[in-house]
Design a protein around this motif. Structure first.
Motif, short mmCIF file in Angstrom:
data_model
loop_
_atom_site.label_atom_id
_atom_site.label_comp_id
_atom_site.label_asym_id
_atom_site.label_seq_id
_atom_site.Cartn_x
_atom_site.Cartn_y
_atom_site.Cartn_z
N GLY A 1 -13.24 20.18 -19.44
CA GLY A 1 -12.41 21.10 -19.25
C GLY A 1 -12.53 22.35 -20.33
O GLY A 1 -13.24 22.04 -21.38
N TRP A 2 -12.34 23.51 -20.13
CA TRP A 2 -12.30 24.58 -21.00
C TRP A 2 -11.30 25.62 -20.64
O TRP A 2 -10.68 25.48 -19.52
N HIS A 3 -11.07 26.81 -21.50
CA HIS A 3 -9.98 27.72 -20.99
C HIS A 3 -10.84 28.90 -20.74
O HIS A 3 -11.80 29.23 -21.32
N ASP B 1 -18.98 32.12 -19.15
CA ASP B 1 -19.45 31.38 -17.89
C ASP B 1 -20.66 30.54 -18.42
O ASP B 1 -21.04 29.57 -17.92
N ALA B 2 -21.64 31.41 -19.02
CA ALA B 2 -22.92 30.78 -19.19
C ALA B 2 -22.97 29.67 -20.10
O ALA B 2 -23.66 28.74 -20.00
N LEU B 3 -22.02 29.70 -21.21
CA LEU B 3 -21.98 28.46 -22.01
C LEU B 3 -21.39 27.19 -21.49
O LEU B 3 -21.72 26.01 -21.80
N ALA B 4 -20.23 27.60 -20.64
CA ALA B 4 -19.75 26.58 -19.73
C ALA B 4 -20.67 25.90 -18.90
O ALA B 4 -20.59 24.57 -18.92
N THR B 5 -21.39 26.56 -18.20
CA THR B 5 -22.32 26.17 -17.40
C THR B 5 -23.52 25.01 -18.10
O THR B 5 -23.74 23.76 -17.63
N THR B 6 -23.98 25.48 -19.20
CA THR B 6 -24.76 24.79 -20.09
C THR B 6 -23.96 23.38 -20.49
O THR B 6 -24.78 22.58 -20.39
N VAL B 7 -23.09 23.49 -21.21
CA VAL B 7 -22.23 22.43 -21.57
C VAL B 7 -21.95 21.41 -20.50
O VAL B 7 -22.14 20.01 -20.59
N LEU B 8 -21.50 21.94 -19.38
CA LEU B 8 -21.23 20.95 -18.35
C LEU B 8 -22.43 20.27 -17.79
O LEU B 8 -22.56 19.00 -17.44
N LEU C 1 -9.78 24.03 -29.33
CA LEU C 1 -10.76 23.31 -28.81
C LEU C 1 -11.59 24.17 -27.92
O LEU C 1 -10.88 25.03 -27.23
N ASP C 2 -13.15 24.17 -27.78
CA ASP C 2 -13.75 24.88 -27.01
C ASP C 2 -13.98 24.29 -25.69
O ASP C 2 -13.77 24.89 -24.55
N PHE C 3 -14.14 22.91 -25.80
CA PHE C 3 -14.38 22.16 -24.54
C PHE C 3 -13.74 20.75 -24.81
O PHE C 3 -13.67 20.41 -26.03
N ALA C 4 -13.18 20.01 -23.75
CA ALA C 4 -12.75 18.67 -23.94
C ALA C 4 -13.29 17.64 -22.96
O ALA C 4 -13.35 18.20 -21.49
N LEU C 5 -13.62 16.52 -23.18
CA LEU C 5 -13.97 15.36 -22.07
C LEU C 5 -12.70 14.69 -22.10
O LEU C 5 -12.35 14.03 -22.98
N ALA C 6 -12.23 14.53 -21.00
CA ALA C 6 -10.94 13.63 -20.71
C ALA C 6 -11.39 12.96 -19.30
O ALA C 6 -12.60 12.91 -18.81
N GLY C 7 -10.47 12.57 -18.71
CA GLY C 7 -10.77 12.00 -17.42
C GLY C 7 -9.24 11.47 -16.74
O GLY C 7 -8.37 11.60 -17.34
N THR C 8 -9.48 10.99 -15.54
CA THR C 8 -8.15 10.64 -14.73
C THR C 8 -8.77 9.59 -14.01
O THR C 8 -9.81 9.32 -13.66
N CYS C 9 -7.69 8.84 -13.74
CA CYS C 9 -7.84 7.57 -12.60
C CYS C 9 -7.99 7.72 -11.37
O CYS C 9 -7.01 8.68 -10.71
N GLY C 10 -9.09 7.48 -10.77
CA GLY C 10 -9.31 7.76 -9.17
C GLY C 10 -9.16 9.30 -9.15
O GLY C 10 -9.81 9.96 -9.59
N SER C 11 -8.41 9.63 -8.04
CA SER C 11 -8.52 10.98 -7.74
C SER C 11 -7.16 11.72 -8.09
O SER C 11 -6.56 12.92 -7.65
N VAL D 1 -9.74 24.96 -16.86
CA VAL D 1 -10.54 24.78 -15.89
C VAL D 1 -11.16 23.37 -16.05
O VAL D 1 -11.70 23.08 -17.23
N TRP D 2 -11.18 22.63 -15.08
CA TRP D 2 -11.62 21.06 -15.12
C TRP D 2 -12.64 20.95 -14.08
O TRP D 2 -12.60 21.35 -12.91
#
Length: 321
Positions: free
Chosen positions: A273-275, A281-288, A143-153, A163-164
């Motif tokens: 997240g991404w690796h 960096d430019a693509l990660a900034t755009t996707v975020l 995967l290039d990017f992943a949308l995940a999540g965590t409970c609270g902190s 990187v998340w």
């Protein structure tokens, strides 16, 4: 005979097992074959690596030296193989953008936005209820990017090189049947649902424990929790079988309403997240940036979430970003 990586793995297996018999079983070899292989390795290294005894094997001084090197060499080779696999799978151009995500509307909204922001990209998607699986797919370069999540902190799913970044933080709402006795309320206290049966989608984070703790603080223990897919969860709520837990961005659904909980006892943090090896960096900034705008759009389409945010803007400083 030249020493090979498989020989180092054999030495490591014998040392870990403590006997040739157990090591042979773990390696899927006959003991005589393993003994013969060990003798060839010892001849190549110039001395005995193990002393045989009635209760197994004991590492010699030469064996300790070799084992110390294997502790460096074997992990380094494994890391090289993983990094090479990630590099080989990484897209060389923007032609393919592989996205992963858990359940919910955010992944679809991100795909929609990227169609305009990165028009030359061909986007593919992969969904999973497991944040850990998404992290593994990122680490493996699948995967290039992943949308995940965590409970609270809680900490995000871990893997070396990942990187998340936070997309947004949502309150956790409850889902009720439109005809539920409490459906007319703008906000509910968790204690008012002490007699309910519950439903939620599965996950491998700490949400279940956090939910149970929130109920305990409200003075009750949940009677039952159904873990199921989103469609089954909605059905259980629609027919009045259960009260559901959901992120505040859950879309409007016939026969179902969503309501906030007093004091916001539970929150959900959306992460992208991404690796670092496979993404620029430019693509990660755009996707975020597009993920954050996608979340804002999804939130704006939820009447209950919009009302909740408006009430907090009109009051003291907001509880959540």
């Amino acid at each position: 005979m030249e020493l090979e990586l498989r020989h180092l793995k054999t030495i490591r297996a014998i040392a870990d097992a403590g006997s040739l018999t157990r090591a042979a079983t773990e390696l899927g070899l006959a003991q005589p074959a393993l003994s013969a292989q060990l003798k060839r390795i010892e001849r190549a290294l110039g001395g005995a690596l193990f002393e045989r005894g009635r209760h197994g094997v004991r590492v010699t001084a030469l064996g300790e030296l070799v084992l110390e090197r294997t502790r460096v060499v074997l992990p380094a080779v494994t890391e090289l193989q993983q990094e090479a696999a990630r590099f080989a799978r990484a897209p060389r151009t923007a032609a393919l953008l592989r996205l992963g995500g858990t359940h919910g509307p955010l992944l679809g909204a991100l795909v929609d936005r990227l169609a305009d922001a990165v028009p030359d990209a061909r986007v593919s998607t992969c969904t999973s209820w497991s944040e850990r699986e998404l992290a593994r797919l990122l680490a493996e370069g699948r995967l290039d990017f992943a949308l995940a999540g965590t409970c609270g902190s809680a900490a995000p799913p871990g893997a070396a090189g990942l990187v998340w970044r936070e997309v947004a933080v949502d309150p956790v709402f409850v889902m009720l049947a439109a005809g539920h006795p409490l459906a007319g309320r703008a906000e509910l206290d968790l204690a008012e649902l002490a007699d309910a049966e519950w439903a939620c989608v599965p996950g491998d984070g700490c949400f279940g424990d956090c939910f149970t703790a929130a109920c305990a603080r409200a003075g009750f223990t949940p009677r039952r929790m159904y873990e199921t897919d989103t469609a089954a969860l909605v059905h259980l709520v629609q027919v009045g079988r259960a009260v559901g837990t959901c992120r505040a961005t859950f879309p409007t659904t016939p026969g179902v309403i969503t309501r906030p909980l007093t004091g916001t006892p539970l929150t959900w943090r959306h992460l992208l997240g991404w690796h670092t090896v496979t993404q620029r960096d430019a693509l990660a900034t755009t996707v975020l940036a597009q993920a954050r705008m996608a979340h804002a759009g999804v939130a704006a389409r939820s009447d209950s979430y919009t009302a909740w945010l408006s009430a907090r803007r009109d009051a003291a400083p907001p509880a959540l970003p």
